[in-house]
Design a protein around this motif. Sequence first.
Motif, short mmCIF file in Angstrom:
data_model
loop_
_atom_site.label_atom_id
_atom_site.label_comp_id
_atom_site.label_asym_id
_atom_site.label_seq_id
_atom_site.Cartn_x
_atom_site.Cartn_y
_atom_site.Cartn_z
N GLY A 1 0.81 -1.22 0.00
CA GLY A 1 0.00 0.00 0.00
C GLY A 1 0.84 1.26 0.00
O GLY A 1 1.73 1.44 -0.83
N ASP A 2 0.54 2.15 0.95
CA ASP A 2 1.26 3.43 1.04
C ASP A 2 2.40 3.39 2.06
O ASP A 2 2.78 4.42 2.63
N THR A 3 2.94 2.18 2.31
CA THR A 3 4.00 2.04 3.34
C THR A 3 5.15 3.02 3.15
O THR A 3 5.63 3.63 4.11
N THR A 4 5.62 3.17 1.91
CA THR A 4 6.79 4.05 1.69
C THR A 4 6.46 5.48 2.11
O THR A 4 7.26 6.14 2.79
N ASP A 5 5.26 5.96 1.72
CA ASP A 5 4.86 7.33 2.13
C ASP A 5 4.79 7.43 3.65
O ASP A 5 5.20 8.42 4.24
N GLU A 6 4.25 6.38 4.28
CA GLU A 6 4.10 6.41 5.74
C GLU A 6 5.48 6.44 6.42
O GLU A 6 5.67 7.16 7.41
N LEU A 7 6.42 5.68 5.87
CA LEU A 7 7.77 5.68 6.46
C LEU A 7 8.42 7.06 6.29
O LEU A 7 9.09 7.55 7.20
N ILE A 8 8.19 7.69 5.14
CA ILE A 8 8.76 9.03 4.92
C ILE A 8 8.13 10.03 5.90
O ILE A 8 8.84 10.82 6.53
N ASP A 9 6.81 9.95 6.07
CA ASP A 9 6.14 10.86 7.02
C ASP A 9 6.69 10.67 8.43
O ASP A 9 6.94 11.63 9.16
N LEU A 10 6.88 9.41 8.79
CA LEU A 10 7.38 9.10 10.13
C LEU A 10 8.79 9.69 10.32
O LEU A 10 9.08 10.33 11.35
N ALA A 11 9.63 9.49 9.33
CA ALA A 11 11.00 10.02 9.42
C ALA A 11 10.97 11.54 9.52
O ALA A 11 11.73 12.13 10.31
N ASN A 12 10.08 12.18 8.74
CA ASN A 12 10.00 13.64 8.79
C ASN A 12 9.58 14.16 10.15
O ASN A 12 10.00 15.23 10.57
N GLU A 13 8.75 13.37 10.85
CA GLU A 13 8.34 13.78 12.20
C GLU A 13 9.51 13.71 13.17
O GLU A 13 9.63 14.49 14.09
N ILE A 14 10.36 12.71 12.95
CA ILE A 14 11.46 12.48 13.89
C ILE A 14 12.68 13.33 13.54
O ILE A 14 13.29 13.93 14.41
N ALA A 15 13.03 13.37 12.25
CA ALA A 15 14.23 14.10 11.81
C ALA A 15 14.03 14.58 10.37
O ALA A 15 14.34 13.82 9.45
N PRO A 16 13.53 15.80 10.21
CA PRO A 16 13.24 16.28 8.85
C PRO A 16 14.47 16.29 7.93
O PRO A 16 14.33 16.19 6.72
N ASP A 17 15.67 16.41 8.52
CA ASP A 17 16.88 16.42 7.69
C ASP A 17 17.68 15.13 7.84
O ASP A 17 18.90 15.14 7.90
N ALA A 18 16.99 14.02 7.92
CA ALA A 18 17.68 12.74 8.15
C ALA A 18 18.71 12.49 7.06
O ALA A 18 18.48 12.81 5.90
N PRO A 19 19.86 11.91 7.43
CA PRO A 19 20.88 11.59 6.42
C PRO A 19 20.31 10.62 5.38
O PRO A 19 19.54 9.71 5.71
N ALA A 20 20.69 10.85 4.11
CA ALA A 20 20.14 10.06 3.00
C ALA A 20 20.42 8.57 3.17
O ALA A 20 19.59 7.72 2.83
#
Length: 422
Positions: free
Chosen positions: A44-63
Amino acid sequence: MALIVQKFGGSSVSDAASVKRVAQRIVDTKNAGNDVVVVVSAMGDTTDELIDLANEIAPDAPAREMDILLTAGERISMALLSMAVNSLGVGAHAFTGQQAGLRTDAHYGKASIVGVVPERIARTIKSGAVAIVAGFQGVNDRNDVTTLGRGGSDTTAVALAAALRADVCEIYTDVDGVFSADPRIVPAARQLPYMTHEETLELAAHGAKVLHLRAVEFARKFNVPVHVRSSFSNKEGTWIVDEKTMKDKALEAPVVAGVAHDRSQGKVTITRVPNVPGMASKIFAIVAGIDGNIDMIVQNTAVAAPDVSNLSFTLPKAEVAAVVEALRSHRGELGFGEIRVAEDIGILSVVGAGMRSHSGISAKLFATLGDLGINADMIATSEIRISVVVDPERLDEAARSVHTAFGLDSESEAVVYGGTGR
Ligand code: ADP
Ligand code: ASP
Ligand code: MG
């Protein structure tokens, strides 16, 4: 006996029931006497959900860390799908991109495949089992996992099909094939039985996410037969073929094969750029230095002020901030006026191989937009495409009207089986 690579997109494996349904389809293909290699996307939309989660925790997370996170989505679905196939009595083994031999460069987030060494996959199919590979990922020469860019599982599938010399690469998705426009936006879109590589590339590069751009490039380069079809029906889908095959089939290429729309780009305008030789080269070298992917470029000089010009270009929204910062830091040396940014723009593209030999396409396109009172802000063309930047609020309406104006409307409404269109 044929070797078939089957790729199932996220909307085809969005929950337990659909994983079981897809497993049955794989088992049916295997039991019909074929060797089967499967590539699967995250559920489903897992990839989008993982990106949203990362943005909540660290918007500038290392690539690098971001890629480790995102590859997890496909690992979940490969394992579950393999379990589902095994429980139907057919042997299956799941493999990460790394285990499947997908080697990439070190470009986290949008890595390019530099080689495919699918030894384990070849051994697995030789043993009579089905190989199930996590899409969208590979490994770089530092042994770190990488991702291939959004929609990249298509590319995993075509690259594996090329390396294994598969008879066909089937891309299973939530619509019946490639249509003359996105059926979610243009319900009268028509399904095309055949589409040339060139047209598909232009559509994919300009917003039609049904196939990942690099997947089409691989298919063309290595001559992989690609069949895009629905995992929710048994209908024949769309074959992506070369122009010669199209001619051999005596298919008259339509002047316009399709319309694409794109909201993923932003626009940057640099004002009062000194009109001296080498200036554009300096500006675009700065953009290239930070991997900016520029699409359309327009430069214009006012008759009353011939010493300076305005330079506008479009590029993916996610790259705008970094490009603007880099250009601003060189302002003293470049001597331009200011930088203006339009975060939200719409790009409408009409694509067709028949454009090479037909005139009047732009006239009809601009007449249609003019009748709607929609302004064409920037225009760019290739041999088989015309793209215009329009008001994003009116992009969908423009796509529908242009689709009608070029006589592409179908009598029946296109079916969208699943997915959120996200
Ligand atoms: P998957 O999850 O199977 O990879 P995607 O969402 O990446 O599926 O791609 C399928 C979607 O592409 C369709 O649901 C449709 O909304 C969109 N799409 C955009 N343009 C087209 C087109 N010309 N033909 C078919 N689908 C298109
Ligand atoms: N899961 C990835 C994405 O959502 C790759 C893919 O679906 O092809 O972009
Ligand atoms: Mg996709």
